[in-house]
Design a protein around this motif. Structure first.
Motif, PDB file in Angstrom:
ATOM      1  N   MET A   1       0.839  -1.164   0.000  1.00  0.00           N
ATOM      2  CA  MET A   1       0.000   0.000   0.000  1.00  0.00           C
ATOM      3  C   MET A   1       0.891   1.237   0.000  1.00  0.00           C
ATOM      4  O   MET A   1       1.923   1.265   0.664  1.00  0.00           O
ATOM      5  N   ILE A   2       0.472   2.253  -0.726  1.00  0.00           N
ATOM      6  CA  ILE A   2       1.222   3.505  -0.798  1.00  0.00           C
ATOM      7  C   ILE A   2       0.496   4.547   0.050  1.00  0.00           C
ATOM      8  O   ILE A   2      -0.686   4.807  -0.144  1.00  0.00           O
ATOM      9  N   ILE A   3       1.234   5.120   0.992  1.00  0.00           N
ATOM     10  CA  ILE A   3       0.682   6.128   1.892  1.00  0.00           C
ATOM     11  C   ILE A   3       1.418   7.438   1.658  1.00  0.00           C
ATOM     12  O   ILE A   3       2.647   7.468   1.653  1.00  0.00           O
ATOM     13  N   ARG A   4       0.669   8.500   1.459  1.00  0.00           N
ATOM     14  CA  ARG A   4       1.263   9.839   1.319  1.00  0.00           C
ATOM     15  C   ARG A   4       1.026  10.602   2.608  1.00  0.00           C
ATOM     16  O   ARG A   4      -0.098  10.680   3.098  1.00  0.00           O
ATOM     17  N   ILE A   5       2.089  11.165   3.147  1.00  0.00           N
ATOM     18  CA  ILE A   5       1.977  12.104   4.257  1.00  0.00           C
ATOM     19  C   ILE A   5       2.028  13.483   3.611  1.00  0.00           C
ATOM     20  O   ILE A   5       3.026  13.827   2.960  1.00  0.00           O
ATOM     21  N   MET A   6       0.969  14.248   3.749  1.00  0.00           N
ATOM     22  CA  MET A   6       0.894  15.544   3.076  1.00  0.00           C
ATOM     23  C   MET A   6       2.112  16.402   3.419  1.00  0.00           C
ATOM     24  O   MET A   6       2.453  16.575   4.570  1.00  0.00           O
ATOM     25  N   GLY A   7       2.770  16.871   2.363  1.00  0.00           N
ATOM     26  CA  GLY A   7       3.927  17.733   2.518  1.00  0.00           C
ATOM     27  C   GLY A   7       5.224  17.014   2.842  1.00  0.00           C
ATOM     28  O   GLY A   7       6.258  17.660   3.014  1.00  0.00           O
ATOM     29  N   GLU A   8       5.185  15.665   2.933  1.00  0.00           N
ATOM     30  CA  GLU A   8       6.395  14.946   3.338  1.00  0.00           C
ATOM     31  C   GLU A   8       6.764  13.780   2.433  1.00  0.00           C
ATOM     32  O   GLU A   8       7.810  13.185   2.625  1.00  0.00           O
ATOM     33  N   GLY A   9       5.920  13.386   1.511  1.00  0.00           N
ATOM     34  CA  GLY A   9       6.278  12.314   0.602  1.00  0.00           C
ATOM     35  C   GLY A   9       5.451  11.053   0.793  1.00  0.00           C
ATOM     36  O   GLY A   9       4.502  11.011   1.567  1.00  0.00           O
ATOM     37  N   SER A  66      -1.388   7.413  -4.547  1.00  0.00           N
ATOM     38  CA  SER A  66      -1.472   7.101  -3.126  1.00  0.00           C
ATOM     39  C   SER A  66      -2.780   6.384  -2.821  1.00  0.00           C
ATOM     40  O   SER A  66      -3.838   6.780  -3.297  1.00  0.00           O
ATOM     41  N   ASP A  67      -2.695   5.328  -2.013  1.00  0.00           N
ATOM     42  CA  ASP A  67      -3.887   4.617  -1.559  1.00  0.00           C
ATOM     43  C   ASP A  67      -4.530   5.348  -0.387  1.00  0.00           C
ATOM     44  O   ASP A  67      -5.754   5.339  -0.226  1.00  0.00           O
ATOM     45  N   ILE A  68      -3.689   5.956   0.448  1.00  0.00           N
ATOM     46  CA  ILE A  68      -4.151   6.678   1.632  1.00  0.00           C
ATOM     47  C   ILE A  68      -3.360   7.970   1.736  1.00  0.00           C
ATOM     48  O   ILE A  68      -2.150   7.987   1.502  1.00  0.00           O
ATOM     49  N   ILE A  69      -4.051   9.039   2.111  1.00  0.00           N
ATOM     50  CA  ILE A  69      -3.387  10.326   2.323  1.00  0.00           C
ATOM     51  C   ILE A  69      -3.548  10.686   3.795  1.00  0.00           C
ATOM     52  O   ILE A  69      -4.667  10.759   4.309  1.00  0.00           O
ATOM     53  N   VAL A  70      -2.412  10.883   4.463  1.00  0.00           N
ATOM     54  CA  VAL A  70      -2.393  11.232   5.881  1.00  0.00           C
ATOM     55  C   VAL A  70      -2.163  12.737   5.982  1.00  0.00           C
ATOM     56  O   VAL A  70      -1.244  13.269   5.361  1.00  0.00           O
ATOM     57  N   PRO A  71      -2.986  13.417   6.765  1.00  0.00           N
ATOM     58  CA  PRO A  71      -2.807  14.859   6.914  1.00  0.00           C
ATOM     59  C   PRO A  71      -1.532  15.186   7.691  1.00  0.00           C
ATOM     60  O   PRO A  71      -0.975  14.325   8.371  1.00  0.00           O
ATOM     61  N   PHE A  84     -11.047  12.531  10.101  1.00  0.00           N
ATOM     62  CA  PHE A  84     -11.110  11.351  10.968  1.00  0.00           C
ATOM     63  C   PHE A  84     -12.525  11.166  11.504  1.00  0.00           C
ATOM     64  O   PHE A  84     -12.811  11.433  12.656  1.00  0.00           O
ATOM     65  N   SER A  85     -13.391  10.701  10.628  1.00  0.00           N
ATOM     66  CA  SER A  85     -14.766  10.412  11.018  1.00  0.00           C
ATOM     67  C   SER A  85     -15.145   9.053  10.428  1.00  0.00           C
ATOM     68  O   SER A  85     -14.445   8.533   9.576  1.00  0.00           O
ATOM     69  N   GLY A  86     -16.225   8.496  10.896  1.00  0.00           N
ATOM     70  CA  GLY A  86     -16.639   7.189  10.395  1.00  0.00           C
ATOM     71  C   GLY A  86     -15.590   6.152  10.672  1.00  0.00           C
ATOM     72  O   GLY A  86     -15.219   5.914  11.823  1.00  0.00           O
ATOM     73  N   SER A  87     -15.053   5.539   9.614  1.00  0.00           N
ATOM     74  CA  SER A  87     -14.011   4.517   9.797  1.00  0.00           C
ATOM     75  C   SER A  87     -12.615   5.112   9.695  1.00  0.00           C
ATOM     76  O   SER A  87     -11.628   4.385   9.714  1.00  0.00           O
ATOM     77  N   GLY A  88     -12.481   6.435   9.583  1.00  0.00           N
ATOM     78  CA  GLY A  88     -11.178   7.086   9.514  1.00  0.00           C
ATOM     79  C   GLY A  88     -10.568   7.005   8.125  1.00  0.00           C
ATOM     80  O   GLY A  88     -11.258   6.777   7.132  1.00  0.00           O
ATOM     81  N   ILE A  89      -9.262   7.181   8.053  1.00  0.00           N
ATOM     82  CA  ILE A  89      -8.587   7.171   6.755  1.00  0.00           C
ATOM     83  C   ILE A  89      -8.167   5.781   6.323  1.00  0.00           C
ATOM     84  O   ILE A  89      -7.926   5.533   5.156  1.00  0.00           O
ATOM     85  N   PHE A  90      -8.049   4.860   7.273  1.00  0.00           N
ATOM     86  CA  PHE A  90      -7.764   3.461   6.966  1.00  0.00           C
ATOM     87  C   PHE A  90      -9.075   2.695   7.038  1.00  0.00           C
ATOM     88  O   PHE A  90      -9.762   2.735   8.055  1.00  0.00           O
TER      89      PHE A  90
END
Length: 92
Positions: A1-9, A66-71, A84-90
């Motif tokens: 899985m590819i995760i992007r951290i916003m502003g960090e890669g 990206s599969d998931i984008i983390v703020p 971060f509501s419902g089931s969240g980002i994952f």
């Protein structure tokens, strides 16, 4: 899985790591719903740290969706209510 951290890669994450990140994500969802700012910030910092420490950094030259984008870590509690509501980002 590819995760992007916003502003960090971007980072590659194994299924096992994603399972652990999902648990942190679920805690963040609960903390945001309860309005617990300090605890929320600590868990978001932990989520990002785990991705950076245990994920495999994707080279900037490699273009991947990206599969998931983390703020970013400085996301306010008010902004987090939209993310971060419902089931969240994952997804469970």
């Amino acid at each position: 899985m590819i995760i992007r951290i916003m502003g960090e890669g971007q980072y590659r994450a194994s299924e096992a790591l994603c399972d652990e990140l999902n648990q942190i994500d679920n805690r963040i969802v609960a903390l945001v719903a309860e309005g617990k700012t300090e605890e929320y910030r600590a868990e978001l910092t932990k989520l990002i740290s785990e991705i950076k420490e245990r994920g495999e950094a994707v080279e900037a030259e490699e273009i991947l969706e990206s599969d998931i984008i983390v703020p970013p870590e400085d996301l306010s509690l008010e902004e987090a209510k939209d993310v971060f509501s419902g089931s969240g980002i994952f997804e469970d």
